[in-house]
Motif scaffolding. Structure first.
Motif, PDB file in Angstrom:
ATOM      1  N   LEU A 108      32.957 -11.200  48.686  1.00 17.37           N
ATOM      2  CA  LEU A 108      32.257 -12.437  49.025  1.00 17.37           C
ATOM      3  C   LEU A 108      33.184 -13.646  48.851  1.00 17.37           C
ATOM      4  O   LEU A 108      33.270 -14.520  49.714  1.00 17.37           O
ATOM      5  CB  LEU A 108      31.022 -12.576  48.127  1.00 17.37           C
ATOM      6  N   TYR A 109      33.873 -13.665  47.722  1.00 16.99           N
ATOM      7  CA  TYR A 109      34.818 -14.741  47.414  1.00 16.99           C
ATOM      8  C   TYR A 109      35.850 -14.859  48.540  1.00 16.99           C
ATOM      9  O   TYR A 109      36.121 -15.922  49.066  1.00 16.99           O
ATOM     10  CB  TYR A 109      35.497 -14.412  46.082  1.00 16.99           C
TER      11      TYR A 109
ATOM     12  N   ASN B 261      35.725 -13.554  51.664  1.00 13.40           N
ATOM     13  CA  ASN B 261      35.155 -13.892  52.968  1.00 13.40           C
ATOM     14  C   ASN B 261      34.831 -15.369  53.093  1.00 13.40           C
ATOM     15  O   ASN B 261      35.056 -15.983  54.130  1.00 13.40           O
ATOM     16  CB  ASN B 261      33.872 -13.091  53.230  1.00 13.40           C
ATOM     17  N   ILE B 262      34.261 -15.916  52.023  1.00 14.37           N
ATOM     18  CA  ILE B 262      33.896 -17.336  52.060  1.00 14.37           C
ATOM     19  C   ILE B 262      35.149 -18.178  52.242  1.00 14.37           C
ATOM     20  O   ILE B 262      35.200 -19.086  53.074  1.00 14.37           O
ATOM     21  CB  ILE B 262      33.131 -17.742  50.775  1.00 14.37           C
ATOM     22  N   GLN B 263      36.161 -17.834  51.489  1.00 23.39           N
ATOM     23  CA  GLN B 263      37.407 -18.600  51.581  1.00 23.39           C
ATOM     24  C   GLN B 263      38.016 -18.502  52.987  1.00 23.39           C
ATOM     25  O   GLN B 263      38.418 -19.501  53.574  1.00 23.39           O
ATOM     26  CB  GLN B 263      38.383 -18.089  50.538  1.00 23.39           C
ATOM     27  N   GLU B 264      38.041 -17.294  53.536  1.00 23.27           N
ATOM     28  CA  GLU B 264      38.625 -17.110  54.872  1.00 23.27           C
ATOM     29  C   GLU B 264      37.843 -17.874  55.937  1.00 23.27           C
ATOM     30  O   GLU B 264      38.396 -18.473  56.845  1.00 23.27           O
ATOM     31  CB  GLU B 264      38.675 -15.621  55.234  1.00 23.27           C
ATOM     32  N   GLU B 265      36.512 -17.820  55.780  1.00 26.99           N
ATOM     33  CA  GLU B 265      35.647 -18.484  56.747  1.00 26.99           C
ATOM     34  C   GLU B 265      35.878 -20.000  56.737  1.00 26.99           C
ATOM     35  O   GLU B 265      35.964 -20.637  57.788  1.00 26.99           O
ATOM     36  CB  GLU B 265      34.194 -18.171  56.377  1.00 26.99           C
ATOM     37  N   MET B 266      35.953 -20.564  55.550  1.00 26.84           N
ATOM     38  CA  MET B 266      36.132 -22.007  55.443  1.00 26.84           C
ATOM     39  C   MET B 266      37.514 -22.424  55.949  1.00 26.84           C
ATOM     40  O   MET B 266      37.669 -23.479  56.556  1.00 26.84           O
ATOM     41  CB  MET B 266      35.945 -22.470  53.992  1.00 26.84           C
ATOM     42  N   MET B 267      38.500 -21.589  55.698  1.00 26.56           N
ATOM     43  CA  MET B 267      39.840 -21.904  56.188  1.00 26.56           C
ATOM     44  C   MET B 267      39.870 -21.866  57.715  1.00 26.56           C
ATOM     45  O   MET B 267      40.459 -22.733  58.361  1.00 26.56           O
ATOM     46  CB  MET B 267      40.868 -20.926  55.626  1.00 26.56           C
ATOM     47  N   ALA B 268      39.202 -20.848  58.285  1.00 30.63           N
ATOM     48  CA  ALA B 268      39.175 -20.727  59.750  1.00 30.63           C
ATOM     49  C   ALA B 268      38.474 -21.939  60.357  1.00 30.63           C
ATOM     50  O   ALA B 268      38.921 -22.493  61.362  1.00 30.63           O
ATOM     51  CB  ALA B 268      38.456 -19.450  60.161  1.00 30.63           C
ATOM     52  N   ALA B 269      37.383 -22.373  59.720  1.00 30.99           N
ATOM     53  CA  ALA B 269      36.645 -23.527  60.235  1.00 30.99           C
ATOM     54  C   ALA B 269      37.556 -24.747  60.301  1.00 30.99           C
ATOM     55  O   ALA B 269      37.542 -25.496  61.276  1.00 30.99           O
ATOM     56  CB  ALA B 269      35.433 -23.815  59.356  1.00 30.99           C
TER      57      ALA B 269
ATOM     58  N   GLU C  90      41.553 -15.393  42.404  1.00 32.64           N
ATOM     59  CA  GLU C  90      42.391 -16.411  43.033  1.00 32.64           C
ATOM     60  C   GLU C  90      43.865 -15.996  42.983  1.00 32.64           C
ATOM     61  O   GLU C  90      44.579 -16.071  43.986  1.00 32.64           O
ATOM     62  CB  GLU C  90      42.172 -17.739  42.286  1.00 32.64           C
TER      63      GLU C  90
ATOM     64  N   GLN D 285      31.613  -8.939  44.620  1.00 29.86           N
ATOM     65  CA  GLN D 285      31.892 -10.345  44.299  1.00 29.86           C
ATOM     66  C   GLN D 285      33.232 -10.773  44.916  1.00 29.86           C
ATOM     67  O   GLN D 285      33.355 -11.858  45.476  1.00 29.86           O
ATOM     68  CB  GLN D 285      31.927 -10.510  42.762  1.00 29.86           C
TER      69      GLN D 285
ATOM     70  N   ASN E 205      37.111 -15.304  38.261  1.00 26.91           N
ATOM     71  CA  ASN E 205      37.440 -16.145  39.409  1.00 26.91           C
ATOM     72  C   ASN E 205      38.932 -16.436  39.465  1.00 26.91           C
ATOM     73  O   ASN E 205      39.533 -16.448  40.529  1.00 26.91           O
ATOM     74  CB  ASN E 205      36.672 -17.471  39.345  1.00 26.91           C
TER      75      ASN E 205
END
Lengths: 192, 251
Positions: free
Chosen positions: B41-42, B44-52, B10, B38, B6
């Motif tokens: 996924l890491y 994509n999740i980060q990008e998605e949350m930042m965009a939100a 990062e 992995q 992880n």
């Protein structure tokens, strides 16, 4: 890249929050959504909520800059809202109800795929937020600070802790979030 | 192993790997499919949350607009936010408040011939600024509170901080500032209780609350209890060094 349909202007209107076009969008498209919900044991309030949530799902996808509408908006929006309403009925009744009314729209493959793309995106967001809320307070604080557009050095400065510590902690928190998401029953059904 | 992985992901995403590390990592991504999955996924999740979060304000404004259109086009609709599909946005308020404000803390000063516990206390217990940034619901009260607090006007700051906390009870940095106010106003027992509550939570500031408990004891000349508190601060806590320094001075 696919050619945008002329209805793409409504997608832009959502992103830009354009009051004139949004009004037109409601005037032109809300009627059939209302009809669909009322016919399937919902109220006007349910219909208003479903329509609004459908538009928000669309906004969420479009605001990432990765969405082009290649089909007419009416059938596409109808498909999204119908899916939302079916999910909502099933949540309320705990059953697997479904219905296939199309209100006269012809829902072709392209429409269905575009709608699915938006719905999947929306469900991924919901799942991510749900799992994020399950993280410990420390992780939520740190991730919020870092996702809020701050450089990690700045986050470290704000918390008055070392940069190395912040980075290590952040990767741990992200690791936890990824595991929570992977452990969800929905994970496999959503395309990542 | 996972932790190390992880951290590597990062580092890579932050663009902070050196060239050799970057090449090795990219090569690994090409050959190790599980790692590649992995990583994706890491990322994509980060990008998605930042965009939100980037579009949160826009989404809020759009919702307000849609809400008023709803009342025109659907009869009997309420003006409250949509309830069918609950977006679970409660944490956003927490987010705004977290993004808002954090306390700055003590700089180490050279230990110069301590005279007594009060003198040491004064040297270590320098309440740092509470910064309130835009975006939070009860910002005006909190801004006033922060103004008094940062000016060391604790008697005036106390009721304001209390109000700020009523509106936003989960703001740990404000809880901490409030507790420091109590300490400075010599309401030691209440201060200890509120510090303790923070230290028992999961906030990043939990160990800092322990540090302030130690200072509260020190101020009351309860050296033994202060030492006990300082010793309980773990080595990986951000205030560890400072705690060790103070321990050396008062032992």
């Amino acid at each position: 890249m696919s050619t945008p349909h002329s209805d793409q202007q409504y997608i832009e209107a959502l992103v830009q929050n354009d009051p004139v076009l949004l009004n037109e969008l409601y005037r032109r498209y809300s009627g059939k959504i209302k009809g669909m919900v009322l016919k399937n044991s919902g109220t006007e309030q349910d219909a208003a909520d479903v329509f609004q949530e459908g538009l928000i799902a669309l906004y969420q996808k479009a605001s990432t800059g990765k969405f082009v509408l290649t089909c007419p908006l009416d059938a596409f929006l109808y498909t999204i809202c119908r899916n939302k309403w079916i999910n909502e009925i099933n949540k309320r009744k705990g059953t697997g109800v479904t219905f296939t009314d199309t209100e006269g729209y012809s829902i072709d493959d392209d429409t269905f795929k575009s709608a699915e793309q938006v719905m999947q995106h929306h469900q991924r967001r919901e799942l991510l937020e749900e799992k994020f809320a399950q993280l410990g307070e420390g992780c939520r604080e740190l991730l919020e600070l870092s996702w809020g557009g701050r450089a990690m050095e700045e986050v470290a400065g704000l918390l008055n802790i070392t940069y190395a510590y912040v980075r290590k902690k952040k990767s741990e928190c992200m690791g936890k979030l990824v595991e929570l998401v992977k452990g969800s029953a929905l994970f496999e059904t959503l395309k990542w | 192993m996972t932790e190390l992985l992880n951290e590597q992901m990062e580092l890579y995403l932050a663009g902070e790997m050196d060239d050799a590390g970057k090449m090795a990592f990219e090569q690994q991504l090409q050959t190790d499919e599980a790692l590649a999955q992995q990583f994706s996924l890491y990322k994509n999740i980060q990008e998605e949350m930042m965009a939100a979060r980037q579009h949160y304000e826009g989404e809020k404004k759009l919702k307000a607009n849609l809400q008023s259109l709803s009342s025109q086009y659907f009869s009997g609709t309420e003006t409250t936010p949509a309830k069918v599909v609950n977006m679970k946005r409660k944490w956003y308020y927490a987010a705004a408040s977290i993004a808002a404000a954090v306390l700055m803390f003590i700089f180490l000063k050279p230990a110069l011939f301590p005279v007594n516990n009060q003198e040491i206390y004064a040297r270590y217990a320098i309440p740092e600024s509470l910064s309130v940034q835009r975006g939070a619901v009860a910002d005006s009260i909190c801004t006033v509170a922060a103004g008094f607090y940062n000016n060391h006007q604790y008697a005036q700051a106390k009721p304001q901080l209390q109000q700020c906390l009523t509106a936003q009870p989960n703001k740990t940095e404000v809880q901490l500032a409030y507790s420091i106010c109590l300490l400075e106003l010599k309401e030691y027992n209440t201060a200890l209780n509120t510090f303790k509550a923070i230290s028992e939570g999961n906030s990043l500031l939990k160990q800092r609350a322990v540090w302030w408990m130690a200072l509260t004891y020190l101020k009351q000349d309860l050296k033994g209890q202060a030492i006990e508190m300082l010793q309980s601060i773990p080595a990986d806590a951000p205030d560890y060094e400072k705690a060790q320094q103070l321990l050396k001075e008062i032992r």
